[in-house]
Design a protein around this motif. Structure first.
Motif, PDB file in Angstrom:
ATOM      1  N   GLU A 188     -17.379  -6.837  -2.153  1.00 31.90           N
ATOM      2  CA  GLU A 188     -17.478  -8.279  -1.926  1.00 31.90           C
ATOM      3  C   GLU A 188     -16.827  -9.051  -3.070  1.00 31.90           C
ATOM      4  O   GLU A 188     -16.220 -10.106  -2.852  1.00 31.90           O
ATOM      5  N   ASN A 189     -16.958  -8.532  -4.286  1.00 31.07           N
ATOM      6  CA  ASN A 189     -16.303  -9.194  -5.417  1.00 31.07           C
ATOM      7  C   ASN A 189     -14.785  -9.121  -5.290  1.00 31.07           C
ATOM      8  O   ASN A 189     -14.063 -10.087  -5.577  1.00 31.07           O
ATOM      9  N   VAL A 190     -14.269  -7.973  -4.849  1.00 31.93           N
ATOM     10  CA  VAL A 190     -12.825  -7.841  -4.637  1.00 31.93           C
ATOM     11  C   VAL A 190     -12.347  -8.816  -3.572  1.00 31.93           C
ATOM     12  O   VAL A 190     -11.300  -9.468  -3.720  1.00 31.93           O
ATOM     13  N   LEU A 191     -13.095  -8.948  -2.481  1.00 34.68           N
ATOM     14  CA  LEU A 191     -12.720  -9.889  -1.427  1.00 34.68           C
ATOM     15  C   LEU A 191     -12.762 -11.323  -1.947  1.00 34.68           C
ATOM     16  O   LEU A 191     -11.901 -12.145  -1.595  1.00 34.68           O
ATOM     17  N   HIS A 192     -13.751 -11.624  -2.784  1.00 31.59           N
ATOM     18  CA  HIS A 192     -13.842 -12.969  -3.353  1.00 31.59           C
ATOM     19  C   HIS A 192     -12.606 -13.282  -4.199  1.00 31.59           C
ATOM     20  O   HIS A 192     -12.041 -14.380  -4.130  1.00 31.59           O
ATOM     21  N   LEU A 193     -12.151 -12.311  -4.994  1.00 32.09           N
ATOM     22  CA  LEU A 193     -10.960 -12.524  -5.815  1.00 32.09           C
ATOM     23  C   LEU A 193      -9.697 -12.597  -4.967  1.00 32.09           C
ATOM     24  O   LEU A 193      -8.791 -13.381  -5.248  1.00 32.09           O
ATOM     25  N   ALA A 194      -9.636 -11.779  -3.904  1.00 28.29           N
ATOM     26  CA  ALA A 194      -8.435 -11.747  -3.065  1.00 28.29           C
ATOM     27  C   ALA A 194      -8.259 -13.042  -2.283  1.00 28.29           C
ATOM     28  O   ALA A 194      -7.124 -13.422  -1.965  1.00 28.29           O
ATOM     29  N   ARG A 195      -9.367 -13.720  -1.961  1.00 27.81           N
ATOM     30  CA  ARG A 195      -9.248 -14.968  -1.195  1.00 27.81           C
ATOM     31  C   ARG A 195      -8.592 -16.075  -1.997  1.00 27.81           C
ATOM     32  O   ARG A 195      -8.132 -17.070  -1.431  1.00 27.81           O
ATOM     33  N   GLU A 196      -8.574 -15.940  -3.299  1.00 24.97           N
ATOM     34  CA  GLU A 196      -7.929 -16.954  -4.133  1.00 24.97           C
ATOM     35  C   GLU A 196      -6.413 -16.797  -4.178  1.00 24.97           C
ATOM     36  O   GLU A 196      -5.701 -17.725  -4.582  1.00 24.97           O
ATOM     37  N   LEU A 197      -5.900 -15.625  -3.787  1.00 21.94           N
ATOM     38  CA  LEU A 197      -4.473 -15.362  -3.960  1.00 21.94           C
ATOM     39  C   LEU A 197      -3.576 -16.269  -3.118  1.00 21.94           C
ATOM     40  O   LEU A 197      -2.577 -16.785  -3.633  1.00 21.94           O
ATOM     41  N   PRO A 198      -3.829 -16.474  -1.806  1.00 21.41           N
ATOM     42  CA  PRO A 198      -2.897 -17.310  -1.027  1.00 21.41           C
ATOM     43  C   PRO A 198      -2.717 -18.709  -1.608  1.00 21.41           C
ATOM     44  O   PRO A 198      -1.590 -19.217  -1.677  1.00 21.41           O
ATOM     45  N   LEU A 266      -1.935   0.660  -4.930  1.00 24.75           N
ATOM     46  CA  LEU A 266      -3.001  -0.229  -4.461  1.00 24.75           C
ATOM     47  C   LEU A 266      -3.336   0.051  -3.003  1.00 24.75           C
ATOM     48  O   LEU A 266      -4.517   0.102  -2.623  1.00 24.75           O
ATOM     49  N   SER A 267      -2.332   0.248  -2.167  1.00 26.25           N
ATOM     50  CA  SER A 267      -2.587   0.563  -0.753  1.00 26.25           C
ATOM     51  C   SER A 267      -3.329   1.890  -0.612  1.00 26.25           C
ATOM     52  O   SER A 267      -4.252   2.014   0.207  1.00 26.25           O
ATOM     53  N   ALA A 268      -2.928   2.890  -1.407  1.00 25.29           N
ATOM     54  CA  ALA A 268      -3.612   4.181  -1.346  1.00 25.29           C
ATOM     55  C   ALA A 268      -5.062   4.059  -1.807  1.00 25.29           C
ATOM     56  O   ALA A 268      -5.976   4.662  -1.209  1.00 25.29           O
ATOM     57  N   GLN A 269      -5.312   3.267  -2.845  1.00 22.83           N
ATOM     58  CA  GLN A 269      -6.677   3.082  -3.322  1.00 22.83           C
ATOM     59  C   GLN A 269      -7.533   2.349  -2.294  1.00 22.83           C
ATOM     60  O   GLN A 269      -8.711   2.688  -2.090  1.00 22.83           O
ATOM     61  N   LEU A 274     -11.691   2.368   2.108  1.00 27.33           N
ATOM     62  CA  LEU A 274     -12.045   2.151   3.517  1.00 27.33           C
ATOM     63  C   LEU A 274     -12.539   3.426   4.195  1.00 27.33           C
ATOM     64  O   LEU A 274     -13.201   3.348   5.232  1.00 27.33           O
ATOM     65  N   ARG A 275     -12.238   4.588   3.644  1.00 32.73           N
ATOM     66  CA  ARG A 275     -12.748   5.836   4.229  1.00 32.73           C
ATOM     67  C   ARG A 275     -14.166   6.163   3.769  1.00 32.73           C
ATOM     68  O   ARG A 275     -14.780   7.100   4.291  1.00 32.73           O
ATOM     69  N   HIS A 276     -14.697   5.401   2.818  1.00 32.84           N
ATOM     70  CA  HIS A 276     -16.049   5.668   2.327  1.00 32.84           C
ATOM     71  C   HIS A 276     -17.084   5.167   3.333  1.00 32.84           C
ATOM     72  O   HIS A 276     -16.852   4.219   4.077  1.00 32.84           O
ATOM     73  N   ARG A 277     -18.255   5.788   3.290  1.00 31.72           N
ATOM     74  CA  ARG A 277     -19.292   5.449   4.273  1.00 31.72           C
ATOM     75  C   ARG A 277     -19.869   4.051   4.083  1.00 31.72           C
ATOM     76  O   ARG A 277     -20.346   3.435   5.043  1.00 31.72           O
ATOM     77  N   PHE A 278     -19.808   3.499   2.860  1.00 32.70           N
ATOM     78  CA  PHE A 278     -20.429   2.192   2.638  1.00 32.70           C
ATOM     79  C   PHE A 278     -19.687   1.084   3.381  1.00 32.70           C
ATOM     80  O   PHE A 278     -20.255   0.012   3.633  1.00 32.70           O
ATOM     81  N   THR A 279     -18.398   1.285   3.736  1.00 33.58           N
ATOM     82  CA  THR A 279     -17.637   0.234   4.410  1.00 33.58           C
ATOM     83  C   THR A 279     -18.163  -0.050   5.818  1.00 33.58           C
ATOM     84  O   THR A 279     -17.814  -1.068   6.406  1.00 33.58           O
ATOM     85  N   GLU A 289      -9.764  -7.688   6.097  1.00 28.95           N
ATOM     86  CA  GLU A 289      -9.302  -8.438   4.932  1.00 28.95           C
ATOM     87  C   GLU A 289      -9.099  -7.519   3.735  1.00 28.95           C
ATOM     88  O   GLU A 289      -8.138  -7.680   2.964  1.00 28.95           O
ATOM     89  N   LEU A 290      -9.976  -6.519   3.584  1.00 26.25           N
ATOM     90  CA  LEU A 290      -9.842  -5.573   2.485  1.00 26.25           C
ATOM     91  C   LEU A 290      -8.592  -4.716   2.643  1.00 26.25           C
ATOM     92  O   LEU A 290      -7.892  -4.419   1.664  1.00 26.25           O
TER      93      LEU A 290
END
Length: 510
Positions: A188-198, A266-269, A274-279, A289-290
């Motif tokens: 969620e923190n990563v998504l919060h930071l990514a929303r500022e980019l555009p 970054l795409s590989a990471q 996204l393959r982890h169970r928590f997603t 979005e992630l």
């Protein structure tokens, strides 16, 4: 003396003059946010003007049919888009193919991000957010501290910590698993930071466009010598990225993210995450979005580079075509037109006809030349010499053959003598005797190499060709190599026919 309350109030007034906050506190802000977010997406940053008007009109009709007509503004979709453009929420521009499009301004992008965060999941004070802040403060302190001993101590401590962790993993073969709840907070923190980019990328692009407008305006009003104008503005056009604070900040960030390998990592990471169970606990929109973070960064970089190219092109074109006298004449003409309209509009009635200008004013010319000069030359040209068609009839076969087509058989033997293995065609031509180093023989050598299968090296080769009369000509061509067979192959019918075809000396020169 300004009181604390007055200073805070004046700061708030200035903040709400920003088009982003102006959009959010308008009466029809929910409609504007919903329509702009529906028409403009990350995959569709620009929309053709006619398409935008049609889609917004359809959306308004659907809302009126659903019973929201009383809360909608009055006017057509075209009128709304014009109002939004005047307010600074939409930017209207013309692309290279003369197609007019809308795109969101940086203020509109920021407003949509604020509305999206307010209407979505509420940001929480989590370990991930605090660690991001602490890491940023630590990095800032390290960059600001010039003490070498302190830096060495910090690096030594970090090396010891990492060494201990490496020894533990090598000894146990296990990696400590992180709790799913903590991974969810970090995502969620990563998504919060990514929303500022555009919005950040859009602000950089708009700062470059604003600099472009300032340069062009100053150029049109400039009265300095043309040489000074050229030197100053061409330099600004070449270094447009360093001309604004946002551009300089973006240039620094680009050194970090501009490496294609880093974006691939970054795409590989993100794929690993996204393959982890928590997603599975993330919403579908959050997972999408992630996954698109790397794509958003690429789009933002392309947006800034496009603005940079357009600014450089516009500034350079304006400098090249800069004519202060003509610009002042155009400005004066436009001011006269506006003055005439302002004086005509108050007394004009709706539907009142306007007398058109049926003819242009007649130029006041004092004198026109009435006679033309004598177009006849002062003296007649010399007569053409007599030409005897049979004077050169006695030409030997060898002389005619020397000016004829390529010697395919000898050229094939020449290539075979350099084999086996790859043969440089340019080197083979240079090693040939003068009789096989005619310009036409170079064409024949390339034809044989193509027949045998040649490979381009990507370089440019230079050779000196010798004509039968001894004149030389330097030729250049794309360097190639060929692999001739062990034995000289039989000539194909096309090559055999070509070897018997002779051309004239004038054709060879061409």
């Amino acid at each position: 003396m300004i009181t604390r309350a007055e200073a805070a109030y004046l700061g708030a007034v200035r903040a709400f003059q920003n088009p982003m906050l102006d959009l959010l506190h308008k009466r029809h802000a929910p409609l504007v946010v919903s329509l702009l977010s529906a028409v403009f997406t990350a995959e569709r940053p620009t929309v053709v003007v006619a398409d935008a008007h049609t889609e917004i009109a359809d959306a308004l009709d659907q809302l009126r049919a659903a019973g929201y007509g009383e809360s909608l503004p009055v006017g057509t979709a075209r009128d709304l888009c014009r109002q939004w453009a005047d307010a600074g929420w939409l930017v209207r521009q013309v692309l290279d193919d003369d197609v007019e499009v809308y795109r969101l301004s940086a203020h509109a992008v920021g407003a949509l991000e604020v509305a999206g965060r307010a209407g979505g999941a509420r940001a929480r004070v989590s370990q991930s957010r605090l660690r991001t802040m602490l890491d940023a403060v630590e990095r800032l302190a390290q960059d600001a501290d010039p003490d070498a001993l302190v830096r060495m101590a910090r690096l030594d401590t970090e090396i010891k910590r990492l060494g201990k962790e490496l020894d533990r993993i090598q000894r146990t073969g296990k990696v400590d698993e992180v709790d799913d709840e903590q991974l969810l907070e970090e995502a969620e923190n990563v998504l919060h930071l990514a929303r500022e980019l555009p919005a950040d990328f859009a602000r950089v692009a708009e700062s470059i466009k604003a600099m472009q407008r300032d340069v062009v305006t100053a150029l049109r009003q400039d009265e300095r010598p043309t040489g000074d104008v050229l030197r100053e503005y061409l330099e600004r056009g070449e270094h447009v990225m360093e001309s604004t604070a946002e551009g300089r900040a973006f240039a620094g960030a680009l050194r970090l993210i501009g490496d294609p390998q880093r974006l691939d990592d970054l795409s590989a990471q993100l794929g690993t995450v996204l393959r982890h169970r928590f997603t599975s606990r993330l919403l579908p929109g959050q997972r999408t979005e992630l996954a698109e973070i790397a794509h958003r960064i690429e789009q933002g970089i392309d947006l800034v580079f496009t603005a940079q190219r357009e600014a450089s092109y516009v500034i350079t074109a304006q400098v090249r075509n800069h004519d202060p006298l003509r610009d002042r004449q155009v400005d004066e003409l436009l001011r006269d037109v506006m003055t005439g309209l302002q004086s005509w509009m108050p007394d004009a009635r709706r539907g009142q006809p306007v007398d058109p200008l049926r003819r242009l004013p007649v130029a006041e010319v004092e004198h026109l030349r009435q006679t033309t000069g004598d177009l006849r030359p002062q003296q007649q040209p010399a007569p053409l010499p007599d030409w005897d068609d049979g004077a050169d009839a006695d030409v030997s076969h060898d002389e005619a053959r020397a000016w004829g087509g390529p010697h395919y058989a000898e050229l094939g033997e020449l290539l075979a003598g350099f084999g086996p293995g790859d043969v440089d065609v340019a080197a083979a031509f240079r090693a040939a005797p003068d009789a096989l180093r005619r310009p036409v023989d170079l064409l024949g050598l390339l034809e044989i190499a193509d027949h045998q299968g040649m490979t381009e090296t990507g370089e440019v080769a230079f050779v000196d060709a010798v004509r039968p009369d001894g004149t030389r000509r330097r030729l250049a061509f794309g360097a190639v190599t060929t692999r001739p067979p062990a034995t000289t192959p039989a000539l194909t019918p096309a090559l055999t026919t070509a070897s018997t075809r002779a051309t004239t000396k004038e054709q060879i020169d061409e």
